[in-house]
Design an enzyme around this catalytic site. Structure first.
Site, mmCIF file in Angstrom:
data_model
loop_
_atom_site.group_PDB
_atom_site.id
_atom_site.type_symbol
_atom_site.label_atom_id
_atom_site.label_comp_id
_atom_site.label_asym_id
_atom_site.label_seq_id
_atom_site.Cartn_x
_atom_site.Cartn_y
_atom_site.Cartn_z
ATOM 1 N N ASP A 103 -31.301 7.053 56.927
ATOM 2 C CA ASP A 103 -30.850 8.241 56.183
ATOM 3 C C ASP A 103 -29.501 7.948 55.537
ATOM 4 O OD1 ASP A 103 -29.563 8.224 58.758
ATOM 5 O OD2 ASP A 103 -29.031 10.335 58.521
ATOM 6 N N GLU A 149 -28.770 9.838 61.621
ATOM 7 C CA GLU A 149 -27.431 9.416 62.043
ATOM 8 C C GLU A 149 -26.362 10.225 61.325
ATOM 9 O OE1 GLU A 149 -23.674 7.323 62.498
ATOM 10 O OE2 GLU A 149 -24.665 7.838 60.621
#
Ligand code: BES
Ligand code: MN
Ligand code: MN
Length: 459
Positions: free
Chosen positions: A92, A157
């Site tokens: 991400d 994250e």
């Protein structure tokens, strides 16, 4: 196979053009985890990673979570006597805004002056991709890896890894490893790689201050009714004393000092604080009295306002006493502070300093534990040798002011030591417009990791 492609390093050289083309494909997927309108893209990035791992020769699977998927790849052919390495990374990325400040669109990678410009090129897609290619280079030339490998890639994250901790707990046996390897950080300087000895933790909050039930005329009420914006500003202003120390009672109690060896190492690093300030357009560095800039960043906690909202901020003047005010405030933590304890202490602090007539409410957004490595042992030596072979110089030991929430949990849940070696360069604009990753670091990074898996076989 041609001689150039018959060993892992030769293979990486021979296949380089394809590697760049694949990275380009990966970087084009706008996997912004914070924004739900990108959920399909984030899912597509997970599937892209799974397919890459399968293509490299691992068994790969995507796991749904209440948030974004976790991807797990495994290759266990080295046998039960060989070490098992868990490689972690995230697919991400941070939101790309403000878009107008990018010189090329964030999800249309552009190579200029030896740099790949794109959101995620450095943090962390580019670095995650290095590992996939190093694994592929081993498997496609030798048909095996020198160690057993588990690849764990997450898509949350950048929003605090809320679903990864439960996932790791639930799959602790399957994820059992001797060593965790992570490339999601930066080198100390161009040409000078580093191994991290620490990460700071994080405790992130919103403070909501509420005063009158609606906005008021500041002439008719100002001075007689307490203003929540004034009150919140005072609370924020009071979080540091004149020595730059955080005023929350008990805040420093759990801190354990870094070892003399660590402190001596920091002092020996080539670092110019004025230059560091100049690079970001600041007049000078600043912070807690009695510490150097690097000591503050790597060994001391910090507290920052990340955003504020209140009252009238449009064009011109409006004489108004706002009904409410909000601030986002986060703390970076060092061992052994914990987000839970800081939450408790902050709550008490606010109750103590809240002015009568204004209500203060604290909301926790997310948190992560700090991490500190044990510096000695064969792990650091193995990584040093791998870095020296590809960069021609031994790495320095460095700390990191940022956070990777899952790292502290890996030690706690899996009992594995972590090795953090990053290949971004300082100034790579992580989270900012014009994020970039150097092509030189991309190429040397793959070589380093090819060496690293060999070196870890002996550890
Ligand atoms: N890769 C970074 C952490 C980092 C930044 C390491 C710079 C080394 C140099 C990571 O993706 C990150 O941004 N972490 C967040 C964590 C948060 C969103 C929970 C951070 O530090 O703000
Ligand atoms: Mn990252
Ligand atoms: Mn990040």
């Amino acid at each position: 196979m041609s001689p150039a492609g018959s060993n892992p390093l030769g293979f990486a050289r021979a296949e380089r053009a394809r590697f760049y083309a694949e990275l380009d494909e990966f970087l084009r997927i706008p996997s912004v985890s914070a924004k739900s309108d990108h959920d399909a893209d984030t899912g597509r990035a997970a599937e892209w990673v799974r397919a890459q791992l399968a293509g490299a020769g691992l068994e790969a699977e995507t796991f749904a979570t209440p948030g974004h998927p976790v991807v797990v790849g495994e290759w266990r052919g080295a046998g039960p006597d060989a070490p098992t390495v868990l490689i972690y990374g995230h697919y991400d990325v941070q939101p790309p805004e403000p878009l107008e400040l990018w010189d090329s669109p964030p999800f249309e990678p552009d190579v200029r002056d030896g740099r790949i410009y794109a959101r995620g090129s450095a943090d962390d897609k580019g670095q995650l991709f290095l590992h996939i290619k190093a694994l592929e280079a081993h498997l496609k030339t030798r048909g095996r890896l020198p160690v057993n490998v588990i690849m764990l890639a997450e898509g949350e994250e950048e929003v605090g890894s809320p679903n990864l901790v439960p996932f790791v707990r639930e799959h602790r046996e399957r994820l059992a490893a001797d060593t965790v390897v992570i490339s999601d950080s930066a080198m100390f300087a161009p040409g000078l790689p580093s191994l991290l000895f620490s990460l700071r933790g994080l405790a992130y909050f919103e403070i909501h201050a509420t005063g009158p039930s609606s906005d008021l005329h500041s002439g008719a009420y100002g001075g007689a009714v307490l203003n929540p914006a004034n009150a919140l500003a005072k609370v924020i202003g009071g979080l540091h004393d004149n020595d730059g120390r955080i005023t929350i009672r008990g805040f420093y109690d759990d801190i354990i000092e870094p070892s003399p060896k660590t402190l001596a190492g920091i002092r020996a690093l080539p670092f110019d604080a004025d230059e560091y300030a100049r690079e970001v357009g600041a007049r000078a560095t600043g912070g807690e009295r009695g510490y150097s800039a690097l000591e503050r960043l790597w060994t001391r906690p910090s507290c920052d306002v990340n955003g504020m909202l209140s009252g009238y901020t449009g064009e011109g003047a409006k004489t108004v006493l706002p009904a409410k005010a909000m601030a986002k405030v986060s703390f970076r933590l060092v061992p052994r502070q914990s987000p839970e304890r800081v939450h408790e202490l902050f709550e008490k602090h606010l109750a103590r300093v809240a002015p009568p007539g204004v209500r203060l409410e604290l909301v926790e957004l997310h948190g992560g534990r700090p991490w500190r490595a044990s510096l000695d042992g064969p792990l650091f030596d193995a990584a040093s040798r791998a870095l020296e072979k590809s960069f021609g110089t031994r790495p320095v030991l460095a700390g990191e002011g940022g956070s990777i929430p899952i790292v502290g949990e890996f030690e706690e849940i899996l009992g594995a030591n972590s090795l953090l070696l990053g290949f971004a360069l300082p100034g790579a604009n992580m989270h900012a417009p014009n994020e970039w990753f150097a092509t030189d670091c991309f190429e040397r990074g793959i070589d380093t990791l090819i060496h690293l898996y060999d070196e870890l076989a002996g550890v």
